[in-house]
Scaffold this active site. Structure first.
Site, PDB file in Angstrom:
ATOM      1  N   ARG A  69       0.804  -1.228   0.000  1.00  0.00           N
ATOM      2  CA  ARG A  69       0.000   0.000   0.000  1.00  0.00           C
ATOM      3  C   ARG A  69       0.832   1.272   0.000  1.00  0.00           C
ATOM      4  NH1 ARG A  69      -4.556  -2.164   4.273  1.00  0.00           N
ATOM      5  NH2 ARG A  69      -5.418  -3.599   2.748  1.00  0.00           N
ATOM      6  N   HIS A 124      -6.071   5.165   6.543  1.00  0.00           N
ATOM      7  CA  HIS A 124      -6.836   3.922   6.638  1.00  0.00           C
ATOM      8  C   HIS A 124      -6.579   3.129   7.918  1.00  0.00           C
ATOM      9  CE1 HIS A 124      -8.792   0.278   5.294  1.00  0.00           C
ATOM     10  NE2 HIS A 124      -7.680  -0.407   5.395  1.00  0.00           N
TER      11      HIS A 124
HETATM   12  C1  LIG Z   1     -13.054   0.133   5.316  1.00  0.00           C
HETATM   13  C2  LIG Z   1     -12.038  -0.781   5.928  1.00  0.00           C
HETATM   14  C3  LIG Z   1     -11.803  -2.031   5.369  1.00  0.00           C
HETATM   15  C4  LIG Z   1     -10.862  -2.885   5.934  1.00  0.00           C
HETATM   16  N1  LIG Z   1     -10.652  -4.111   5.359  1.00  0.00           N
HETATM   17  C5  LIG Z   1      -9.743  -4.946   5.925  1.00  0.00           C
HETATM   18  C6  LIG Z   1      -9.519  -6.237   5.361  1.00  0.00           C
HETATM   19  O1  LIG Z   1     -10.125  -6.617   4.379  1.00  0.00           O
HETATM   20  N2  LIG Z   1      -8.605  -7.040   5.963  1.00  0.00           N
HETATM   21  C7  LIG Z   1      -7.902  -6.651   7.066  1.00  0.00           C
HETATM   22  O2  LIG Z   1      -7.098  -7.431   7.569  1.00  0.00           O
HETATM   23  N3  LIG Z   1      -8.130  -5.446   7.622  1.00  0.00           N
HETATM   24  C8  LIG Z   1      -9.024  -4.593   7.083  1.00  0.00           C
HETATM   25  N4  LIG Z   1      -9.237  -3.357   7.656  1.00  0.00           N
HETATM   26  C9  LIG Z   1      -8.619  -3.055   8.957  1.00  0.00           C
HETATM   27  C10 LIG Z   1      -9.399  -3.747  10.069  1.00  0.00           C
HETATM   28  O3  LIG Z   1     -10.768  -3.698   9.784  1.00  0.00           O
HETATM   29  C11 LIG Z   1      -9.173  -3.118  11.443  1.00  0.00           C
HETATM   30  O4  LIG Z   1      -7.816  -2.910  11.661  1.00  0.00           O
HETATM   31  C12 LIG Z   1      -9.702  -4.028  12.527  1.00  0.00           C
HETATM   32  O5  LIG Z   1     -11.028  -4.405  12.256  1.00  0.00           O
HETATM   33  C13 LIG Z   1      -9.608  -3.376  13.895  1.00  0.00           C
HETATM   34  O6  LIG Z   1     -10.223  -4.237  14.824  1.00  0.00           O
HETATM   35  P1  LIG Z   1     -10.156  -3.944  16.373  1.00  0.00           P
HETATM   36  O7  LIG Z   1     -10.924  -5.013  17.031  1.00  0.00           O
HETATM   37  O8  LIG Z   1      -8.740  -3.737  16.783  1.00  0.00           O
HETATM   38  O9  LIG Z   1     -10.887  -2.524  16.566  1.00  0.00           O
HETATM   39  P2  LIG Z   1     -12.337  -1.997  16.118  1.00  0.00           P
HETATM   40  O10 LIG Z   1     -13.048  -2.904  15.225  1.00  0.00           O
HETATM   41  O11 LIG Z   1     -12.093  -0.593  15.669  1.00  0.00           O
HETATM   42  O12 LIG Z   1     -13.148  -1.973  17.470  1.00  0.00           O
HETATM   43  C14 LIG Z   1     -12.934  -1.004  18.459  1.00  0.00           C
HETATM   44  C15 LIG Z   1     -13.901  -1.244  19.589  1.00  0.00           C
HETATM   45  O13 LIG Z   1     -13.533  -0.430  20.673  1.00  0.00           O
HETATM   46  C16 LIG Z   1     -14.649   0.276  21.171  1.00  0.00           C
HETATM   47  N5  LIG Z   1     -14.147   1.515  21.758  1.00  0.00           N
HETATM   48  C17 LIG Z   1     -13.299   2.421  21.224  1.00  0.00           C
HETATM   49  N6  LIG Z   1     -13.016   3.375  22.124  1.00  0.00           N
HETATM   50  C18 LIG Z   1     -13.697   3.069  23.243  1.00  0.00           C
HETATM   51  C19 LIG Z   1     -13.813   3.658  24.518  1.00  0.00           C
HETATM   52  N7  LIG Z   1     -13.141   4.767  24.851  1.00  0.00           N
HETATM   53  N8  LIG Z   1     -14.620   3.075  25.434  1.00  0.00           N
HETATM   54  C20 LIG Z   1     -15.313   1.925  25.130  1.00  0.00           C
HETATM   55  N9  LIG Z   1     -15.216   1.313  23.944  1.00  0.00           N
HETATM   56  C21 LIG Z   1     -14.423   1.876  23.021  1.00  0.00           C
HETATM   57  C22 LIG Z   1     -15.559   0.451  19.988  1.00  0.00           C
HETATM   58  O14 LIG Z   1     -16.874   0.656  20.430  1.00  0.00           O
HETATM   59  C23 LIG Z   1     -15.349  -0.897  19.291  1.00  0.00           C
HETATM   60  O15 LIG Z   1     -16.198  -1.847  19.889  1.00  0.00           O
HETATM   61  C24 LIG Z   1     -10.148  -2.481   7.079  1.00  0.00           C
HETATM   62  C25 LIG Z   1     -10.386  -1.228   7.633  1.00  0.00           C
HETATM   63  C26 LIG Z   1     -11.301  -0.370   7.053  1.00  0.00           C
HETATM   64  C27 LIG Z   1     -11.483   0.988   7.635  1.00  0.00           C
END
Ligand SMILES: Cc1cc2nc3c(=O)[nH]c(=O)nc-3n(C[C@H](O)[C@H](O)[C@H](O)COP(=O)(O)OP(=O)(O)OC[C@H]3O[C@@H](n4cnc5c(N)ncnc54)[C@H](O)[C@@H]3O)c2cc1C
Length: 646
Positions: A339, A410
């Site tokens: 990327r 992103h």
């Molecule tokens: C459009 C898009 C497409 C993508 N496609 C891909 C893909 O195809 N393959 C890939 O590997 N990655 C992809 N990614 C990246 C990937 O989706 C993310 O990096 C990943 O889903 C993050 O997961 P996470 O569980 O760490 O956080 P998140 O899914 O962001 O979850 C964060 C959680 O924390 C909670 N939260 C945040 N702050 C607080 C707070 N202060 N108090 C209480 N709760 C809080 C939120 O409510 C949520 O429940 C993509 C990203 C985007 C934006």
């Protein structure tokens, strides 16, 4: 044996086990102390976040027998930002028989990250990747299959094998529904208590260890304290500091920033990923950018006209007047370069005046060749929902005319510093998923965020947190203790202060100004003068924010303006650290492109002698500079070389 951890000592010790790379994780798991089944229910674990990392961690911990409390901002865990993930999830299963292996996934990932990640973490990630797919298939995730029922793969950037498992363009959604199912099963069994619409505003530290959190109930504004034996932050990435990004509008830095202010070091904040294929910005009032998945580069070809300012429609430009610049410059990887490389090259051709569309800040992603080759139905089957999304937003039919795309913010590789156990510098505080800095170095390869979040939640944290709990003596705490009271008062006083200002500018207005400043000076390319200008300007915006922000409504009702103001307040503090980190790292690496550090053919130039380290920042206090600590990166199994995808 792993030494028992002294809850009062914070250090930058990565705790990477000794021995050969391939055996480190097995050896470590054997050495980690265990909590016996009957004792697990005596421990309470607080999990913040219900995306893929948080939901998988909470479900797995509860399945093991721990008592878990889980918090999220949204009304349902299922609305976490992870649901947006489109293209797929990597694993080194080698189902296509094209030469993949754990070693190759490790090598691609460490090289893709421009040699700024720990070997041991990345190797472990590659090792557990296969188990993630097995686990998700067992949960019922409908990964794409061929006619005979076998799972199929597609390619993503930075790899010459096909290792990406996918569910059309909705992989995140399907994985999250499965993790949510596992989580809700534990809710139904009484092992998980779920707190939706609850935003963590403070971390509580007691006896030198993380022992709880303070949350604000987003429906009625009340502030509550929750205690636990350990706290897991799975709060996602901070890409929204740039205002315009592909992230969900609710993604923020608050949880990890407030934990940082309580002593957890913040690693590599300047490593922010720019994704090359997003729908270009189309107006000054736009609040959000939309990703077109990297998987589209399997079949789409990226090009611009050879002549600057060519006014013709793309269909009218003959082949020999098109510049397929990625294929021309990087024949080995072509359109599937990583990327950072694809983004920089798109910027370069636009800077030369060869960009397309009304803004001239876009390049074409063209499927006409693939449609001729495999037929429109095959393309529809693979990418139909993405094409529909594109058409709904742009009113153009991508089956008939090339998509127009441009890079956008992103993903964030930076995050809370964690050791091999995923524990921060604060004992008892763990960070998983995008909230930590762990595995992607200076540039994440496509389809590896889902792999990392689920590796952390399903297969790593459930072991390492047990090692911490079994090896640490943790006195009982109660939310009546002064540490909880003080943290709650601090959270409430910030809200009160914000509500009292009643100025003239909305939080959104400040956020937009900050985001534009960062995009211009700390975005796709960075230089000393621009970074210094941003560093000088951020405190001025912040000062005005605390004098002139206007928040309508009341703090004791559902108030999304107030929610945003709280998050923007934290972005305004964090942004200064992000810029400081970018200023300090005078090399180019991965997504961090310093204009002063480039090769003669304009590729990023790393400086291993001075920057082969993780930059871990210690909070200095309000208005005081942060302190930089360096974790050296040792490469014993790969030799860092100048990356070349040519
Ligand atoms: C459009 C898009 C497409 C993508 N496609 C891909 C893909 O195809 N393959 C890939 O590997 N990655 C992809 N990614 C990246 C990937 O989706 C993310 O990096 C990943 O889903 C993050 O997961 P996470 O569980 O760490 O956080 P998140 O899914 O962001 O979850 C964060 C959680 O924390 C909670 N939260 C945040 N702050 C607080 C707070 N202060 N108090 C209480 N709760 C809080 C939120 O409510 C949520 O429940 C993509 C990203 C985007 C934006």
């Amino acid at each position: 044996m792993t030494a028992p951890q002294d809850a009062s000592v914070a250090s930058l010790h990565s705790r990477i086990p000794g021995g050969p790379l391939a055996g480190k994780w097995d050896k470590h798991r054997l050495e980690l102390k265990l909590v016996s089944p009957a004792n697990k229910r005596k421990f309470e674990i607080v999990v913040v976040g219900t995306g893929l990392a948080g939901a998988s961690a909470a479900a797995s911990l509860a399945e093991l027998g721990y008592q878990v409390k889980v918090f999220c901002i949204q009304d349902s865990p299922r609305r976490a930002h992870s649901i947006a993930a489109q293209g797929g999830i990597n694993a080194s299963k080698n189902y296509p028989n094209d030469g993949d292996s754990v070693d190759r996934l490790f090598l691609d990932t460490i090289r893709g990250g421009d040699y700024r990640a720990r070997e041991a973490n990345v190797y472990r990630l590659a090792q557990v990747s296969g188990a993630i797919i097995d686990h998700c298939v067992a949960q019922g995730v409908p990964f794409a299959r061929d006619y005979g029922g076998q799972l199929v793969n597609r390619s993503f950037g930075g790899a010459q094998v096909s290792r990406t498992f996918y569910a059309r363009g909705q992989t995140g959604q399907q994985l999250l529904v499965a993790a949510y199912g596992a989580l809700m099963r534990q809710v139904a069994q009484g092992n998980v208590k779920l707190f939706p619409r609850s935003e963590m505003l403070e971390l509580v530290v007691s006896g030198g260890a993380a022992r709880g959190i303070v949350v604000r109930n987003l429906i009625d504004g009340s502030v509550e304290c929750h205690a636990g034996h350990a706290v897991v932050l799975a709060s996602g990435g901070y890409g929204n500091v740039f205002y315009l990004s592909t992230n969900s509008k609710a993604s923020n830095v608050t949880a990890i920033w407030r934990a940082h202010a309580k002593g957890a070091f913040f690693a590599n904040p300047c490593f922010t990923q720019i994704h090359p294929t997003c729908i270009p910005v189309h107006g000054v009032r736009q609040a959000k950018l939309t990703l077109m998945s990297e998987s589209l580069r399997n079949d789409g070809r990226v090009w611009v006209p050879k002549n600057a300012g060519d006014p013709r429609r793309p269909e009218e430009i003959p082949e020999d007047e098109r510049d397929y610049f990625l294929e021309r410059k990087y024949p080995s990887y072509g359109n599937l370069v990583p990327r950072d490389v694809a983004s920089r090259n798109a910027k370069q051709v636009c800077d030369e005046g060869r960009g397309v569309g009304p803004s001239r800040h876009a390049v074409y992603l063209d499927f006409s060749g693939a449609i001729r080759r495999v037929g429109i139905e095959t393309i529809r089957e693979k990418y139909g929902n993405l094409f529909d999304m594109y058409e709904r937003i742009t009113a153009e039919d991508p089956y008939a005319t090339p998509m127009r795309i441009y890079p956008a913010i992103h993903y964030t590789m930076g995050g809370l510093w964690v050791d091999y156990n995923l524990m921060s510098t604060l004992p008892g505080l763990f960070a998983v998923g995008e909230a930590n800095f762990s595995d992607h170095g200076a540039n994440r390869l496509g389809a590896s965020a889902l792999m990392q979040g689920l590796a952390d939640g399903y297969f790593i944290l459930p072991y390492t947190i047990g090692g911490y709990l079994a090896g640490t003596s943790l006195p009982a705490v109660s939310t009546a203790q002064p540490e909880f009271r003080e943290a709650a008062e601090s959270a409430m006083s910030k809200v009160k202060k914000l509500m009292s200002i009643q100025g003239r500018r909305t939080p959104d207005d400040f956020h937009r100004e900050l985001g534009l400043l960062l995009w211009n000076h700390c975005g796709m390319s960075r230089n000393d003068a621009g970074l210094r200008a941003a560093k000088a300007r951020i405190p001025e915006i912040r000062d005005e924010f605390w004098r002139n922000v206007k928040i309508s409504g009341s703090p004791s009702e559902f108030n999304q303006v107030l929610e945003q103001a709280i998050r923007v307040g934290d972005f305004l503090e964090f942004a200064e650290l992000l810029v400081e980190d970018a200023l300090t790292r005078t090399e180019s690496c991965g997504c961090h492109f310093r204009e002063e550090s480039e090769t003669p053919d304009l590729e990023p130039l790393r400086d291993d002698a001075n920057f082969s380290h993780v930059a871990a920042w210690e909070y200095g206090g309000p208005g005081r500079p942060s302190k930089l600590h360096k974790e050296p990166l040792a490469f014993e199994n790969v030799s860092p070389t100048q990356r070349s995808y040519k």
